[in-house]
Scaffold this motif. Structure first.
Motif, PDB file in Angstrom:
ATOM      1  N   VAL A 133       2.203  13.921  -8.887  1.00 47.48           N
ATOM      2  CA  VAL A 133       0.946  13.519  -8.955  1.00 47.48           C
ATOM      3  C   VAL A 133       1.063  12.635  -7.548  1.00 47.48           C
ATOM      4  O   VAL A 133      -0.026  12.628  -6.832  1.00 47.48           O
ATOM      5  CB  VAL A 133       0.299  12.675 -10.153  1.00 47.48           C
ATOM      6  CG1 VAL A 133      -0.950  12.128  -9.722  1.00 47.48           C
ATOM      7  CG2 VAL A 133       0.110  13.669 -11.245  1.00 47.48           C
ATOM      8  N   VAL A 134       1.729  11.770  -7.568  1.00 50.02           N
ATOM      9  CA  VAL A 134       1.974  10.999  -6.437  1.00 50.02           C
ATOM     10  C   VAL A 134       2.102  11.696  -5.138  1.00 50.02           C
ATOM     11  O   VAL A 134       1.654  11.248  -3.958  1.00 50.02           O
ATOM     12  CB  VAL A 134       3.238   9.716  -6.688  1.00 50.02           C
ATOM     13  CG1 VAL A 134       3.430   9.018  -5.256  1.00 50.02           C
ATOM     14  CG2 VAL A 134       2.730   9.089  -7.813  1.00 50.02           C
ATOM     15  N   LEU A 135       2.912  12.617  -5.113  1.00 49.67           N
ATOM     16  CA  LEU A 135       3.135  13.528  -3.671  1.00 49.67           C
ATOM     17  C   LEU A 135       1.670  14.098  -3.206  1.00 49.67           C
ATOM     18  O   LEU A 135       1.644  13.876  -2.233  1.00 49.67           O
ATOM     19  CB  LEU A 135       4.277  14.401  -4.253  1.00 49.67           C
ATOM     20  CG  LEU A 135       4.500  15.358  -2.798  1.00 49.67           C
ATOM     21  CD1 LEU A 135       5.040  14.646  -1.624  1.00 49.67           C
ATOM     22  CD2 LEU A 135       5.471  16.479  -3.239  1.00 49.67           C
ATOM     23  N   ILE A 136       1.080  14.797  -4.207  1.00 53.63           N
ATOM     24  CA  ILE A 136      -0.169  15.290  -3.749  1.00 53.63           C
ATOM     25  C   ILE A 136      -1.234  14.234  -3.175  1.00 53.63           C
ATOM     26  O   ILE A 136      -1.733  14.496  -2.237  1.00 53.63           O
ATOM     27  CB  ILE A 136      -0.642  16.137  -4.920  1.00 53.63           C
ATOM     28  CG1 ILE A 136       0.037  17.341  -5.449  1.00 53.63           C
ATOM     29  CG2 ILE A 136      -2.366  16.519  -4.286  1.00 53.63           C
ATOM     30  CD1 ILE A 136      -0.683  17.992  -6.240  1.00 53.63           C
ATOM     31  N   ARG A 137      -1.265  12.907  -3.698  1.00 55.24           N
ATOM     32  CA  ARG A 137      -2.063  11.890  -2.943  1.00 55.24           C
ATOM     33  C   ARG A 137      -1.516  11.586  -1.940  1.00 55.24           C
ATOM     34  O   ARG A 137      -2.277  11.167  -0.939  1.00 55.24           O
ATOM     35  CB  ARG A 137      -2.028  10.867  -4.070  1.00 55.24           C
ATOM     36  CG  ARG A 137      -3.117  11.197  -5.328  1.00 55.24           C
ATOM     37  CD  ARG A 137      -2.791  10.030  -6.385  1.00 55.24           C
ATOM     38  NE  ARG A 137      -4.002  10.238  -7.330  1.00 55.24           N
ATOM     39  CZ  ARG A 137      -4.091   9.792  -8.600  1.00 55.24           C
ATOM     40  NH1 ARG A 137      -3.030   9.032  -9.155  1.00 55.24           N
ATOM     41  NH2 ARG A 137      -5.128  10.049  -9.451  1.00 55.24           N
ATOM     42  N   GLU A 138      -0.220  11.346  -1.662  1.00 51.97           N
ATOM     43  CA  GLU A 138       0.574  10.997  -0.353  1.00 51.97           C
ATOM     44  C   GLU A 138       0.474  12.203   0.625  1.00 51.97           C
ATOM     45  O   GLU A 138      -0.282  11.907   1.673  1.00 51.97           O
ATOM     46  CB  GLU A 138       1.985  10.803  -0.640  1.00 51.97           C
ATOM     47  CG  GLU A 138       2.296   9.593  -1.589  1.00 51.97           C
ATOM     48  CD  GLU A 138       3.790   9.363  -1.519  1.00 51.97           C
ATOM     49  OE1 GLU A 138       4.482  10.325  -1.370  1.00 51.97           O
ATOM     50  OE2 GLU A 138       4.270   8.211  -1.938  1.00 51.97           O
ATOM     51  N   LEU A 139       0.305  13.432   0.272  1.00 43.49           N
ATOM     52  CA  LEU A 139       0.015  14.374   1.214  1.00 43.49           C
ATOM     53  C   LEU A 139      -1.652  14.338   1.807  1.00 43.49           C
ATOM     54  O   LEU A 139      -1.775  14.559   2.869  1.00 43.49           O
ATOM     55  CB  LEU A 139       0.122  15.813   0.827  1.00 43.49           C
ATOM     56  CG  LEU A 139       1.555  16.045   0.343  1.00 43.49           C
ATOM     57  CD1 LEU A 139       1.928  17.439  -0.344  1.00 43.49           C
ATOM     58  CD2 LEU A 139       2.400  16.342   1.739  1.00 43.49           C
ATOM     59  N   SER A 140      -2.487  14.050   0.744  1.00 43.18           N
ATOM     60  CA  SER A 140      -3.833  13.938   1.046  1.00 43.18           C
ATOM     61  C   SER A 140      -4.054  12.859   1.945  1.00 43.18           C
ATOM     62  O   SER A 140      -4.641  12.849   3.289  1.00 43.18           O
ATOM     63  CB  SER A 140      -4.527  13.610  -0.441  1.00 43.18           C
ATOM     64  OG  SER A 140      -5.771  13.685   0.187  1.00 43.18           O
TER      65      SER A 140
END
Length: 311
Positions: A133-140
């Motif tokens: 979840v954190v990774l997708i938010r960081e990518l965004s």
């Protein structure tokens, strides 16, 4: 021969250490008072596995996702709220033929609270989910910052604030837009592992299926002898379908200890603010239906782009 003996000894010692850890942690779920004291979050009752079937609720259709769910209510004193989960799941399907990522990840925030409520051993799964979840938010956030030529904002603790995730617009607004952007930029690799949003979301997608199948089991009635399957048994069955085919041997073995340490059925029911299986069944069906709609939409989009088996 000596090598084989040493290997067997090491395996025995490893399994013994894991078993000892399991016994210590799972003991936290055992009640420390009498029978009258059971039923609280830290003292679940241990006599729910075998009961006579309860009379069904009044017949009627299950509440649809687009209608107000009167059976879902807030549970004071706990972090997981089924009402919020349903709200986010519904919001993620606002766009036709797409899945909005901001409410989708907010749904996972609630599901993580649900998982973390089940005890320390479940962190084997919840921590991995949280990282995704954190990774997708960081990518965004990264993509949004690069698109605007500036760094994303952060709060005083250094953690990203929800407003800075960049999920309300841009490439990571929805699953369709993320797939399109990452394919165009060559971020997705179909032959080797990459930390792409598509690959990461596929892992969340599989975990969502695991939770959905487990809840479906909780919604089922007892067998012919009046026995309900334990949450551990239901979680194991769901895991074999949704996650085990994608996990290495060691992780599959570790998962067995998690299933053994899960609390009993009554504790799961308390998380959705009900006290009996009779009350729980319609509530669980509402949640299951919402999860199914989101899972089906996600499955279709990933399948259209041949992304269901990303390494």
């Amino acid at each position: 021969m000596v090598f084989l003996r040493r290997t067997m000894l090491l395996r025995f010692l490893l399994m013994s250490a894991m078993l000892a850890l399991l016994l210590f942690i799972s003991s936290l779920w055992l009640p420390h008072g009498g029978v009258r004291d059971c039923g609280g979050p830290w003292q679940p009752c241990l006599s729910f596995d075998k009961q006579m079937p309860e009379p069904p609720l009044a017949p009627g259709e299950w509440v649809e996702l687009n209608k107000a769910p009167p059976l879902i209510k807030d549970c004071p004193g706990q972090s997981f709220q089924a009402r919020l989960l349903l709200q986010y799941l519904k919001s993620s399907l606002t766009d036709t033929d797409d899945v909005l990522l901001e409410p989708y990840l907010q749904s996972w925030d609630q599901l993580l609270k649900f998982m973390e409520s089940l005890g320390t051993m479940v962190s084997l799964f919840s921590q991995k989910v949280k990282e995704k979840v954190v990774l997708i938010r960081e990518l965004s956030l990264k993509h949004s910052a690069e698109a605007h030529g500036k760094r994303g904002l952060s709060d005083r603790t250094g953690l990203q604030t929800p407003e800075s995730f960049g999920l309300q617009r841009g490439a990571y607004r929805s699953l369709q837009s993320m797939v399109k952007a990452e394919l165009k930029e060559g971020v997705v690799d179909f032959s080797r592992r990459t930390d792409s949003g598509c690959r990461t979301l596929l892992r969340l997608h599989r975990s969502l299926l695991w939770l959905k199948l487990m809840l479906e089991g909780l919604a089922e009635g007892p067998d012919a002898d009046g026995r309900y399957k334990t949450p551990g048994e239901l979680s194991r069955d769901a895991y074999k379908v949704a996650l085990a085919p994608h996990h290495p041997w060691m992780l599959r073995q570790a998962a067995e200890f998690v299933f053994l340490a899960l609390p009993e059925r009554r504790y799961f029911l308390q998380l959705v603010c009900v006290q009996s299986q009779r009350e729980a069944t319609p509530v669980l069906h509402i949640i299951i239906n919402a999860l199914k709609l989101v899972h089906t939409q996600t499955q279709r989009i990933l399948d259209e782009h041949d992304m269901l088996e990303l390494p």
